[in-house]
Design an enzyme around this catalytic site. Structure first.
Site, PDB file in Angstrom:
ATOM      1  N   ASP A   1       0.815  -1.204   0.000  1.00 46.18           N
ATOM      2  CA  ASP A   1       0.000   0.000   0.000  1.00 46.18           C
ATOM      3  C   ASP A   1       0.851   1.256   0.000  1.00 46.18           C
ATOM      4  O   ASP A   1       2.044   1.224   0.302  1.00 46.18           O
ATOM      5  CB  ASP A   1      -0.949   0.003   1.198  1.00 46.18           C
TER       6      ASP A   1
ATOM      7  N   GLU B   1       0.087  -1.325   5.664  1.00 51.06           N
ATOM      8  CA  GLU B   1       1.150  -0.823   6.532  1.00 51.06           C
ATOM      9  C   GLU B   1       0.934   0.640   6.871  1.00 51.06           C
ATOM     10  O   GLU B   1       1.106   1.060   8.020  1.00 51.06           O
ATOM     11  CB  GLU B   1       2.511  -1.010   5.847  1.00 51.06           C
TER      12      GLU B   1
END
Length: 489
Positions: free
Chosen positions: A79, A146
């Site tokens: 991400d 994350e």
């Protein structure tokens, strides 16, 4: 799109980074990219699987003669932080990242670039595709969410990974290697405050604070940059003498990005408009002087609203909320004595909102000491309890305790000298790397973290130095080949 990336060196890394730029991947929306990578693995004859949370692992057997070499895990997160300039419409769930090169750096137009951690992911994929590389058993671990919560690492399956060495590819400074990081936790505050209708002599105005640089709340928090939430609350407190009441408030979009903009709607007595306008001009000059050299673009603006809001907070509720926010911990709390030059404890007032009396705050506390993280969280609880708000702590994750005697670190330093002609700086970072969480689940792992030069992460100023990606790729290949020369006992 982004075809020009294929012309950059090292081409294997930039080719995969193009795929990441063209595939939207905000936190919580990584499924499309996971599907792309699984198809790519199938095309290259590589096995892949996911754990129950959705973290992706792609495996490649050892090259012939290196089957007994230690298994290497290449780790990064899929991400990216999604930030765009306010005047640039961009749907991060649909639109690709539009990149360009200027003065040796790769940039994105008006949005975050996603080099954090897209370049690490791209390098891991390039390693998997490299048939000329001698290597032991390889696992590429790509975690989810994350940036929003560390969710992928926190929920990583245990007894799943097989390697003995983990190379975290999520650092952002050339010539440096990281062996420790801060832990952290999200502090969430919520409340419902009373409201009442606007008086006949009150008018609704939009107050905006824009023009700040922003940045990464771990890497940049010590640089003296402005926090839009902290600054706009300061302005609101200064305006209370004019009888202002809060209608709504929206500041920041991510708990781990320094807020660049914040906006409040005020119920303002008509008789006070001129005085408030004068006061705002003085406050803008005052704040610009304080932030000179780091956030010179700060701008305060007050504009009337055509739509007449139904209600605003009561005078008491507005006063209590502004005061509590003004007193909330924000910024660097303490510098480390044991690791000079490194922030030990900090807090970022990342996201603050008020709508129809409903208040929400999400702050990110970081510390090299878990006890200090808990203490800051408790201070939030104590402070906001005074105004009847509820506080909870979420997504807590441990720090990564440094081991300066690590054999992997010694190997990395030796190869850095051989490949690049200099010793790396051995660092501990205040930002949260996934290594602390992964080390807790797999305590046998030896770990280091390194990467190319990235600046302005978590903001639309994010950029990656192209030459440093070549150095990163050279060093990564050398380290994998050097590890392959070992034989398990």
């Amino acid at each position: 799109m982004n075809a020009h990336l294929e012309q950059l060196a090292p081409q294997p890394v930039w080719r995969h980074f193009r795929t990441l730029c063209n595939t939207p991947r905000p936190s919580g929306h990584e499924a499309a990219l996971v599907a792309v990578l699984e198809r790519w693995a199938d095309e290259h004859g590589l096995s892949h699987d996911r754990d129950y949370f959705g973290n992706l692992r792609i495996r490649k057997p050892a090259s012939p003669g290196h089957e007994r070499s230690p298994g290497v895990i290449l780790q990064g997160h899929l991400d990216m932080v999604v930030q765009a300039n306010a005047d640039h419409p961009h749907d991060f769930t649909r639109d690709p990242i539009d990149t360009y090169v200027a003065d040796g750096w790769l940039h994105a137009r008006h949005t975050t670039l996603g080099a954090d951690n897209g370049l690490g992911v791209a390098a891991a994929l390039a390693v998997l595709a490299d048939e000329s590389l001698a290597h032991g058993p390889l696992e590429a671990l790509f975690t989810l969410e994350e940036e929003s919560s560390m969710g992928g690492a926190l929920n990583l399956a245990e007894d799943w990974l097989e390697g003995q060495v983990l190379l975290n590819l999520d650092s952002e400074d050339r010539g440096q290697v990281y062996i420790g990081c801060a832990g952290g936790a999200d502090v969430v505050v919520e409340a419902q405050f009373p409201t009442r209708p606007l008086d006949d002599d009150e008018q609704a105005w939009r107050l905006s604070l824009t023009g700040l640089v922003g940045g990464h709340s771990g890497i940049d928090i010590h640089k003296g940059r402005g926090n839009a939430n902290r600054l706009l609350v300061r302005v609101l407190r200064a305006l209370e003498a004019s009888g202002t009441r809060l209608v709504d408030y929206h500041g920041g979009t991510l708990r781990n990005a320094l807020p660049r903009e914040a906006f409040a709607t005020l119920a303002l007595p008509r008789a006070e408009v001129e005085a408030v306008t004068v006061r705002l001009a003085a406050l803008q000059d005052e704040l610009r002087r304080e932030l000179a050299g780091v956030d010179a673009g700060l701008t305060l603006a007050l504009t009337p609203l055509e739509a007449h809001p139904a209600e605003a907070l009561t005078e008491t509720a507005s006063h209590l909320l502004v005061n509590a926010l003004h007193a909330a911990p924000c910024g660097v709390e303490r510098m480390s004595v044991e690791v000079p030059g490194v922030v030990e404890t900090s807090n970022n007032l990342g996201v603050v909102s008020l709508e129809s009396g409903r208040f929400y705050l999400c702050a990110l506390v970081r510390s090299l000491r878990d006890s200090a993280t808990a203490d800051i969280a408790d201070r939030f609880t104590a402070l906001f309890a005074l105004i009847g708000a509820r506080t909870r702590v979420e997504n807590a994750y441990p720090g990564w305790t440094p081991n300066p005697e690590s054999a992997l670190l010694a190997r990395f330093c030796r190869l850095h000298r051989q490949c690049l002609g200099s010793d790396p700086e051995v660092k501990v970072i205040h930002a949260g790397l996934e290594c602390g969480i992964l080390g807790g689940k797999y305590p046998h792992l030896e770990m280091v973290s390194f990467g190319p030069q990235i600046r302005g992460a978590h903001s639309p100023d994010e950029r990656a130095e192209i030459a440093s990606v070549e150095e990163f790729w050279l060093l990564l290949r050398a380290l994998i080949e050097d590890l392959a020369s070992d034989r398990a006992a």
